[in-house]
Motif scaffolding. Structure first.
Motif, PDB file in Angstrom:
ATOM      1  N   ALA A 172      42.606 -38.934  -2.819  1.00 58.04           N
ATOM      2  CA  ALA A 172      43.944 -38.356  -2.971  1.00 58.04           C
ATOM      3  C   ALA A 172      43.901 -37.117  -3.871  1.00 58.04           C
ATOM      4  CB  ALA A 172      44.893 -39.392  -3.547  1.00 58.04           C
ATOM      5  N   LYS A 173      43.030 -37.158  -4.887  1.00 53.86           N
ATOM      6  CA  LYS A 173      42.909 -36.022  -5.803  1.00 53.86           C
ATOM      7  C   LYS A 173      41.787 -35.075  -5.401  1.00 53.86           C
ATOM      8  CE  LYS A 173      44.774 -38.446  -9.816  1.00 53.86           C
ATOM      9  NZ  LYS A 173      44.545 -38.871 -11.210  1.00 53.86           N
ATOM     10  N   ASN A 174      41.043 -35.435  -4.362  1.00 52.99           N
ATOM     11  CA  ASN A 174      39.937 -34.597  -3.906  1.00 52.99           C
ATOM     12  C   ASN A 174      38.956 -34.332  -5.038  1.00 52.99           C
ATOM     13  OD1 ASN A 174      38.889 -33.493  -1.565  1.00 52.99           O
ATOM     14  ND2 ASN A 174      39.737 -31.462  -1.928  1.00 52.99           N
ATOM     15  N   THR A 175      38.661 -35.399  -5.789  1.00 50.57           N
ATOM     16  CA  THR A 175      37.864 -35.279  -7.018  1.00 50.57           C
ATOM     17  C   THR A 175      36.769 -36.336  -7.064  1.00 50.57           C
ATOM     18  OG1 THR A 175      39.749 -34.373  -8.228  1.00 50.57           O
ATOM     19  CG2 THR A 175      37.967 -35.312  -9.543  1.00 50.57           C
ATOM     20  N   LEU A 176      35.623 -35.912  -7.552  1.00 51.61           N
ATOM     21  CA  LEU A 176      34.469 -36.787  -7.762  1.00 51.61           C
ATOM     22  C   LEU A 176      34.317 -37.042  -9.254  1.00 51.61           C
ATOM     23  CD1 LEU A 176      31.952 -37.996  -6.156  1.00 51.61           C
ATOM     24  CD2 LEU A 176      30.708 -36.023  -7.062  1.00 51.61           C
ATOM     25  N   TYR A 177      33.920 -38.254  -9.610  1.00 56.53           N
ATOM     26  CA  TYR A 177      33.754 -38.623 -11.018  1.00 56.53           C
ATOM     27  C   TYR A 177      32.350 -39.173 -11.270  1.00 56.53           C
ATOM     28  CZ  TYR A 177      38.853 -38.492 -10.939  1.00 56.53           C
ATOM     29  OH  TYR A 177      40.159 -38.107 -10.771  1.00 56.53           O
ATOM     30  N   LEU A 178      31.930 -39.054 -12.505  1.00 50.36           N
ATOM     31  CA  LEU A 178      30.712 -39.713 -12.961  1.00 50.36           C
ATOM     32  C   LEU A 178      31.010 -40.353 -14.312  1.00 50.36           C
ATOM     33  CD1 LEU A 178      27.682 -40.246 -12.348  1.00 50.36           C
ATOM     34  CD2 LEU A 178      27.177 -38.303 -13.855  1.00 50.36           C
TER      35      LEU A 178
END
Length: 122
Positions: free
Chosen positions: A77-83
């Protein structure tokens, strides 16, 4: 042209945690692989090591040195990748780069984020 904007990183003591984010500027592409690489101090760009990646679908792959400590995730939904990086060690010190391998209607492409410094003190 898709751009990746990274945030997060910084200085933390050994055993601490940090989270990195990587936001894509466009949705007009199909993601093949989206992941994180790191470049330790003194190492050339060609020597960037894989940290973690999400392959087409939801399959994940981690570098051996971070398994069990780091977690990669994606918010569509946010078009975001996290680590999420937990139990950090001094040897995790590096510049971390987000990398996207994608395809639009015309071509396949790869794009890098600007890099985020992570420093772990002993």
């Amino acid at each position: 042209q898709v751009q990746l904007v990274q945030s997060g990183g910084g200085l933390v003591q050994a055993g601490g945690s940090l989270r990195l984010s990587c936001a894509a500027s466009s949705r007009d592409f199909r993601t093949k692989v989206w992941g994180w690489y790191r470049q330790p101090p003194g190492k050339e760009r060609e020597g960037r090591d894989l940290v973690a990646e999400i392959i087409t679908g939801e399959d994940t792959n981690y570098g051996d040195s971070v398994k069990g400590r780091f977690t990669i995730s994606r918010d569509n939904a946010k078009n975001t990748l996290y680590l999420q990086m937990d139990s950090l060690k001094p040897e995790d010190t590096a510049v971390y780069y987000c990398n996207l391998l994608g395809a639009d209607a015309v071509r396949s492409f790869t794009v890098w984020g600007q890099g985020s410094q992570v420093t772990v003190s002993s």
